[in-house]
Write a protein that holds these residues in place. Structure first.
Motif, PDB file in Angstrom:
ATOM      1  N   SER A 183      -8.548   4.826   0.667  1.00 12.43           N
ATOM      2  CA  SER A 183      -9.230   5.774   0.021  1.00 12.43           C
ATOM      3  C   SER A 183      -8.503   7.269  -0.138  1.00 12.43           C
ATOM      4  CB  SER A 183     -10.609   6.079   1.146  1.00 12.43           C
ATOM      5  OG  SER A 183     -10.110   6.387   2.315  1.00 12.43           O
ATOM      6  N   CYS A 184      -7.233   6.959   0.304  1.00 11.15           N
ATOM      7  CA  CYS A 184      -6.558   8.315   0.172  1.00 11.15           C
ATOM      8  C   CYS A 184      -6.378   9.058  -1.260  1.00 11.15           C
ATOM      9  CB  CYS A 184      -5.029   8.205   0.724  1.00 11.15           C
ATOM     10  SG  CYS A 184      -3.881   7.104  -0.279  1.00 11.15           S
ATOM     11  N   PHE A 185      -7.005   8.354  -2.367  1.00 15.69           N
ATOM     12  CA  PHE A 185      -7.002   9.281  -3.453  1.00 15.69           C
ATOM     13  C   PHE A 185      -8.199   9.467  -3.778  1.00 15.69           C
ATOM     14  CE2 PHE A 185      -2.736   7.046  -3.736  1.00 15.69           C
ATOM     15  CZ  PHE A 185      -2.039   7.955  -3.806  1.00 15.69           C
ATOM     16  N   ASP A 186      -9.346   9.196  -3.145  1.00 16.09           N
ATOM     17  CA  ASP A 186     -10.840   9.347  -3.537  1.00 16.09           C
ATOM     18  C   ASP A 186     -11.168  10.543  -3.893  1.00 16.09           C
ATOM     19  OD1 ASP A 186     -10.943   6.590  -3.119  1.00 16.09           O
ATOM     20  OD2 ASP A 186     -12.295   6.634  -1.401  1.00 16.09           O
ATOM     21  N   GLU A 187     -10.558  11.669  -3.233  1.00 15.47           N
ATOM     22  CA  GLU A 187     -11.234  13.025  -3.662  1.00 15.47           C
ATOM     23  C   GLU A 187     -10.507  13.433  -5.012  1.00 15.47           C
ATOM     24  OE1 GLU A 187     -13.260  16.234  -3.675  1.00 15.47           O
ATOM     25  OE2 GLU A 187     -13.757  14.591  -2.231  1.00 15.47           O
ATOM     26  N   LEU A 230       0.713  -1.111   0.043  1.00 14.69           N
ATOM     27  CA  LEU A 230      -0.092  -0.004  -0.262  1.00 14.69           C
ATOM     28  C   LEU A 230       0.930   1.071  -0.060  1.00 14.69           C
ATOM     29  CD1 LEU A 230      -3.178  -0.092   0.003  1.00 14.69           C
ATOM     30  CD2 LEU A 230      -2.964   0.635   2.248  1.00 14.69           C
ATOM     31  N   SER A 231       1.648   1.295   0.849  1.00  9.72           N
ATOM     32  CA  SER A 231       2.643   2.501   0.937  1.00  9.72           C
ATOM     33  C   SER A 231       3.439   2.806  -0.522  1.00  9.72           C
ATOM     34  CB  SER A 231       3.403   2.301   2.164  1.00  9.72           C
ATOM     35  OG  SER A 231       4.319   3.504   2.470  1.00  9.72           O
ATOM     36  N   SER A 232       4.013   1.845  -0.789  1.00  7.38           N
ATOM     37  CA  SER A 232       4.888   2.101  -2.212  1.00  7.38           C
ATOM     38  C   SER A 232       3.871   2.154  -3.228  1.00  7.38           C
ATOM     39  CB  SER A 232       5.717   0.828  -2.363  1.00  7.38           C
ATOM     40  OG  SER A 232       5.039  -0.449  -2.616  1.00  7.38           O
ATOM     41  N   LYS A 233       2.919   1.575  -3.410  1.00  8.89           N
ATOM     42  CA  LYS A 233       2.041   1.925  -4.360  1.00  8.89           C
ATOM     43  C   LYS A 233       1.353   3.517  -4.282  1.00  8.89           C
ATOM     44  CE  LYS A 233      -0.337   0.766  -8.194  1.00  8.89           C
ATOM     45  NZ  LYS A 233       0.347   0.748  -9.355  1.00  8.89           N
ATOM     46  N   ALA A 234       1.056   3.891  -3.175  1.00  6.27           N
ATOM     47  CA  ALA A 234       0.642   5.353  -2.728  1.00  6.27           C
ATOM     48  C   ALA A 234       1.421   6.512  -3.185  1.00  6.27           C
ATOM     49  CB  ALA A 234       0.046   5.403  -1.454  1.00  6.27           C
ATOM     50  N   LYS A 235       2.846   5.982  -2.888  1.00  6.96           N
ATOM     51  CA  LYS A 235       3.737   6.854  -3.158  1.00  6.96           C
ATOM     52  C   LYS A 235       3.986   6.999  -4.605  1.00  6.96           C
ATOM     53  CE  LYS A 235       8.553   7.989  -2.082  1.00  6.96           C
ATOM     54  NZ  LYS A 235      10.096   7.628  -1.547  1.00  6.96           N
ATOM     55  N   GLU A 236       4.094   6.031  -5.184  1.00  8.02           N
ATOM     56  CA  GLU A 236       4.240   5.900  -6.728  1.00  8.02           C
ATOM     57  C   GLU A 236       3.027   6.677  -7.486  1.00  8.02           C
ATOM     58  OE1 GLU A 236       3.567   2.304  -9.959  1.00  8.02           O
ATOM     59  OE2 GLU A 236       4.920   1.960  -8.307  1.00  8.02           O
ATOM     60  N   HIS A 287      -6.076  22.034  -1.891  1.00  8.34           N
ATOM     61  CA  HIS A 287      -6.295  21.520  -0.674  1.00  8.34           C
ATOM     62  C   HIS A 287      -6.437  20.128  -0.869  1.00  8.34           C
ATOM     63  CE1 HIS A 287      -8.457  20.483   3.019  1.00  8.34           C
ATOM     64  NE2 HIS A 287      -9.261  20.024   2.138  1.00  8.34           N
ATOM     65  N   THR A 288      -6.706  19.546  -2.182  1.00  5.75           N
ATOM     66  CA  THR A 288      -6.675  18.050  -2.087  1.00  5.75           C
ATOM     67  C   THR A 288      -5.389  17.471  -2.344  1.00  5.75           C
ATOM     68  OG1 THR A 288      -8.941  18.130  -3.226  1.00  5.75           O
ATOM     69  CG2 THR A 288      -7.684  16.218  -3.669  1.00  5.75           C
ATOM     70  N   ARG A 289      -4.553  18.315  -3.125  1.00  5.95           N
ATOM     71  CA  ARG A 289      -3.327  17.770  -3.214  1.00  5.95           C
ATOM     72  C   ARG A 289      -2.437  17.848  -1.936  1.00  5.95           C
ATOM     73  NH1 ARG A 289      -1.240  18.148  -8.081  1.00  5.95           N
ATOM     74  NH2 ARG A 289      -2.540  19.715  -8.922  1.00  5.95           N
ATOM     75  N   GLU A 290      -2.716  18.672  -0.964  1.00 10.13           N
ATOM     76  CA  GLU A 290      -2.089  18.626   0.201  1.00 10.13           C
ATOM     77  C   GLU A 290      -2.667  17.697   1.191  1.00 10.13           C
ATOM     78  OE1 GLU A 290       0.607  20.545   1.233  1.00 10.13           O
ATOM     79  OE2 GLU A 290       0.615  20.876  -0.781  1.00 10.13           O
ATOM     80  N   SER A 291      -3.965  17.327   1.109  1.00 15.73           N
ATOM     81  CA  SER A 291      -4.700  16.163   1.760  1.00 15.73           C
ATOM     82  C   SER A 291      -3.772  14.915   1.368  1.00 15.73           C
ATOM     83  CB  SER A 291      -6.004  16.175   1.592  1.00 15.73           C
ATOM     84  OG  SER A 291      -6.713  17.415   2.002  1.00 15.73           O
ATOM     85  N   ILE A 292      -3.684  14.847   0.247  1.00 14.11           N
ATOM     86  CA  ILE A 292      -2.983  13.352  -0.236  1.00 14.11           C
ATOM     87  C   ILE A 292      -1.656  13.434   0.302  1.00 14.11           C
ATOM     88  CG2 ILE A 292      -2.238  12.088  -2.409  1.00 14.11           C
ATOM     89  CD1 ILE A 292      -4.718  13.295  -3.810  1.00 14.11           C
ATOM     90  N   LYS A 293      -1.069  14.466   0.205  1.00 13.80           N
ATOM     91  CA  LYS A 293       0.548  14.319   0.539  1.00 13.80           C
ATOM     92  C   LYS A 293       0.686  14.152   2.011  1.00 13.80           C
ATOM     93  CE  LYS A 293       4.304  17.354   0.664  1.00 13.80           C
ATOM     94  NZ  LYS A 293       4.877  18.786   0.518  1.00 13.80           N
ATOM     95  N   LYS A 294      -0.235  14.518   3.037  1.00 10.49           N
ATOM     96  CA  LYS A 294      -0.493  14.010   4.432  1.00 10.49           C
ATOM     97  C   LYS A 294      -0.807  12.558   4.487  1.00 10.49           C
ATOM     98  CE  LYS A 294      -1.172  18.676   5.919  1.00 10.49           C
ATOM     99  NZ  LYS A 294      -2.093  19.619   6.372  1.00 10.49           N
ATOM    100  N   ALA A 295      -1.869  12.120   3.541  1.00  7.05           N
ATOM    101  CA  ALA A 295      -2.381  10.950   3.744  1.00  7.05           C
ATOM    102  C   ALA A 295      -1.587   9.846   3.369  1.00  7.05           C
ATOM    103  CB  ALA A 295      -3.693  10.853   2.779  1.00  7.05           C
ATOM    104  N   ILE A 296      -0.776  10.020   2.379  1.00  6.32           N
ATOM    105  CA  ILE A 296       0.202   8.730   2.115  1.00  6.32           C
ATOM    106  C   ILE A 296       1.430   8.619   3.087  1.00  6.32           C
ATOM    107  CG2 ILE A 296      -0.252   9.154  -0.424  1.00  6.32           C
ATOM    108  CD1 ILE A 296       2.512  10.471  -0.818  1.00  6.32           C
ATOM    109  N   GLN A 297       1.372   9.187   3.967  1.00  2.24           N
ATOM    110  CA  GLN A 297       2.417   8.969   5.100  1.00  2.24           C
ATOM    111  C   GLN A 297       2.037   7.724   6.012  1.00  2.24           C
ATOM    112  OE1 GLN A 297       5.242  10.668   5.356  1.00  2.24           O
ATOM    113  NE2 GLN A 297       4.225  11.876   3.559  1.00  2.24           N
TER     114      GLN A 297
END
Length: 191
Positions: free
Chosen positions: A150-154, A110-116, A135-145
């Motif tokens: 669902s971290c890319f849903d928005e 999950l982590s490596s795929k999210a980062k990719e 806002h969405t870009r920043e939310s994803i940046k935090k969420a992939i930590q």
């Protein structure tokens, strides 16, 4: 016959751009010297979303809504060709990457795929940067930590909405759609 030939030429422009070394480039000689078909596009894709689940050899109408286009293998291939011709293929690629990501059953991956996905589509100046709000870009940046499914849903919703309201309506009026919708399909595969 020239319209069908033109359609085949445009479909030959689509290649699998999932490799790390591919760059976004303007298609060469669109409508001139290249030959191809939806079959070759679909056959060369690794994504199960790009492989037809039924034969498309008989004349049939392509779907007329984005939801149905994305579910129809021949429709998806034709839509990808159209997006490439408009230099906005990153939208469908991101949407497909998110769909594949949601099918991930291994928390270790999950982590490596999210980062990719983040590095390829979301971060500023990404090679295939998608058009989403800050806002969405920043939310994803935090969420992939600590990524979730669902971290890319928005962002996926924003890209889907953009394709639905903008790209899909132009696609349905395009020569690619009209030629392909009125010609026998050549993408028969086992899905």
């Amino acid at each position: 016959m020239p319209k069908l030939y033109f359609s085949k030429i445009l479909f030959s422009q689509l290649k699998d751009d999932n490799s790390k070394n591919s760059e976004k480039k303007k298609p060469k000689n669109v409508g001139k010297d290249q030959k191809g078909s939806v079959q070759s596009i679909v056959a060369n894709s690794d994504s199960p979303l790009a492989k037809p689940s039924k034969s498309c050899t008989e004349k049939q109408t392509l779907p007329q809504s984005l939801e149905k286009l994305l579910a129809d293998k021949c429709g998806l291939a034709a839509f990808r060709v159209f997006l490439r011709s408009e230099f906005s293929e990153e939208n469908i690629e991101f949407w497909m990457a998110c769909e594949d990501y949601k099918k991930n059953t291994s928390p270790a991956n999950l982590s490596s795929k999210a980062k990719e996905i983040y590095e390829e589509f979301v971060q500023l100046q990404a090679r295939k940067e998608i058009n989403i709000d800050h806002h969405t870009r920043e939310s994803i940046k935090k969420a992939i930590q600590e990524p979730s499914l669902s971290c890319f849903d928005e962002a996926q919703k924003q890209v889907y909405s953009l394709m639905e309201k903008d790209s899909c309506s132009r696609f349905l009026k395009s020569e690619i759609y009209l030629n392909h919708a009125n010609a026998p399909k050549t993408c028969d595969y086992d899905g």
